[in-house]
Design an enzyme around this catalytic site. Sequence first.
Site, PDB file in Angstrom:
ATOM      1  N   LYS A  15       0.832  -1.218   0.000  1.00  0.00           N
ATOM      2  CA  LYS A  15       0.000   0.000   0.000  1.00  0.00           C
ATOM      3  C   LYS A  15       0.864   1.265   0.000  1.00  0.00           C
ATOM      4  CE  LYS A  15      -1.830  -1.479   3.827  1.00  0.00           C
ATOM      5  NZ  LYS A  15      -1.246  -2.834   3.916  1.00  0.00           N
TER       6      LYS A  15
ATOM      7  N   GLY B 263       3.335  -0.730   8.818  1.00  0.00           N
ATOM      8  CA  GLY B 263       4.692  -0.482   8.329  1.00  0.00           C
ATOM      9  C   GLY B 263       4.583  -0.337   6.820  1.00  0.00           C
ATOM     10  N   HIS B 264       4.565   0.892   6.345  1.00  0.00           N
ATOM     11  CA  HIS B 264       4.366   1.156   4.911  1.00  0.00           C
ATOM     12  C   HIS B 264       5.690   1.609   4.299  1.00  0.00           C
ATOM     13  CE1 HIS B 264      -0.226   1.856   5.572  1.00  0.00           C
ATOM     14  NE2 HIS B 264       0.189   0.661   5.929  1.00  0.00           N
TER      15      HIS B 264
ATOM     16  N   GLN C 271      -3.078  -2.088   7.421  1.00  0.00           N
ATOM     17  CA  GLN C 271      -3.385  -3.525   7.555  1.00  0.00           C
ATOM     18  C   GLN C 271      -4.104  -4.026   6.289  1.00  0.00           C
ATOM     19  OE1 GLN C 271      -4.333  -1.483  10.736  1.00  0.00           O
ATOM     20  NE2 GLN C 271      -2.135  -1.706  10.871  1.00  0.00           N
TER      21      GLN C 271
END
Length: 431
Positions: free
Chosen positions: A17, A41-42, A223
């Site tokens: 994402k 955590g992106h 998520q």
Amino acid sequence: MNNSIVILGVQWGDEGKGKIVDLMTKYSKYVVRYHGGDNAGHTVILNRKKIILHTIPSGILHEGVLNIIANGVMISVKSLIKELTCLQSHGISVKNGLAISESCFLILPHHVAIDRAREASKGKIGTTLRGIGPAYEDKVARRGLKLSDILHMTSFEARLKEIIDFHNFQLIHYYHSSSIGYQETLEEIISCSEVILEMIEDVSEILNRAHDNFEPVIYEGAQGTMLDIDQGTYPYVTSSNTTSGGVSSGSGIGPKRCMGHILGVMKAYSTRVGSGPFPTELHGSIGELLRKRGMEYGSTTGRPRRVGWIDVVMINKSVQCNSISSFCLTKLDVLDGMERIKICTSYRDREGKEIDKIPSSLEAWKDIEPVYEILPGWKGKVYKIRDYRFLPEEAIRYVRRIEELTGVSVYIISTGPSREDSIIIKNPFYC
Ligand code: GDP
Ligand code: IMO
Ligand code: MG
């Protein structure tokens, strides 16, 4: 033309994402996180360096864009300061680029302590240990503290003392853990919150004005759908609504305004961190290969991700409960060189009956077996291809088959971690 797009994960998170939000920010003026916390955590890539964002929206690399942390997000002031410092060390200034809602609830040290204590005892969920569950519990129990409460120090101190005393009882007597100190907690909040409070804005007013003026807005999910508290593989889920239903409540914007186009980000295979059902999980050498190639290690915790084939039963559930408008298929390059690729099209239950719905109870998940359709892999490379016409024929066949099985078109294909490694077949903002 859509002036708002929601970008969310349709599997168990980590679909890519962050990369896609960063890619699409070029076409936007605002990027909004609306739920979750620093459990996310992106990954975004700047000058070939990986930056992992936890609470800050993934549009932060772009100048002239306002990144918004909206009311549905849980904030750990300590972790947010760490993230801001990390961005500064990469030369990224957040000045004028970040606004925070004063209605965000706080993740406090006792939430983290309870999360840790529970995970150390029986029946592990495999959480990120960021205190997310306990923080949402306090919110729902109507004893949570918000950022805005810090502005009224006398009553904040009294409520903080009360809430810490309440939870210390549980920590000491139930979990036999150490207690949390009130004074240390207060000092941590005071020392970290000065910078954060300066960024407080009336974000729903800013966003409503943006929508009035048809300015483009991205709502960034964290998520994935199968981790949604209501729709996911409960109890192995996170504690927020990860599905599109959470966008409106988490941002304070009416659903008709914030959900112009819903882009479902889907990895070309499946991964999951933490415990819980995963029918297509691969335990042998193919799983190991995909984990290695896809570098499937948690962005937040570093844990090896569980890996498996794509699961269309689950994806179809995601399509339904999110009203997915189109897909972005990520990490297709990781399947380069595979001889055969499997797609799970249905399940077989313990009586041998074929089903095309995900079970709703843990018991029913137990004996689920995946039913696969097998497609040929491809010899050429998808990695870094930026033009659809240059994709190997079998890769196109795989994409088309997913479209057929889900009834949803793939608008974007991601062929590598960098922004440039992308094929935008159709731009969700311009359709
Ligand atoms: P998120 O939580 O959904 O933002 O995903 P993560 O950042 O946790 O994990 C995705 C990982 O895959 C990151 O390391 C990305 O850099 C990487 N990634 C994203 N898209 C692609 C892609 O198309 N190909 C490859 N090889 N890696 C990708
Ligand atoms: P992004 O946004 C993958 C998982 C945890 C655990 C469960 C509950 O990067 O996709 P929590 O700490 O939320 O109480 O943990 O949810 N989980 C994630 N898995 N990606 C994430 O975020 C996740 N955030 C939470 O591993 O199974
Ligand atoms: Mg992630």
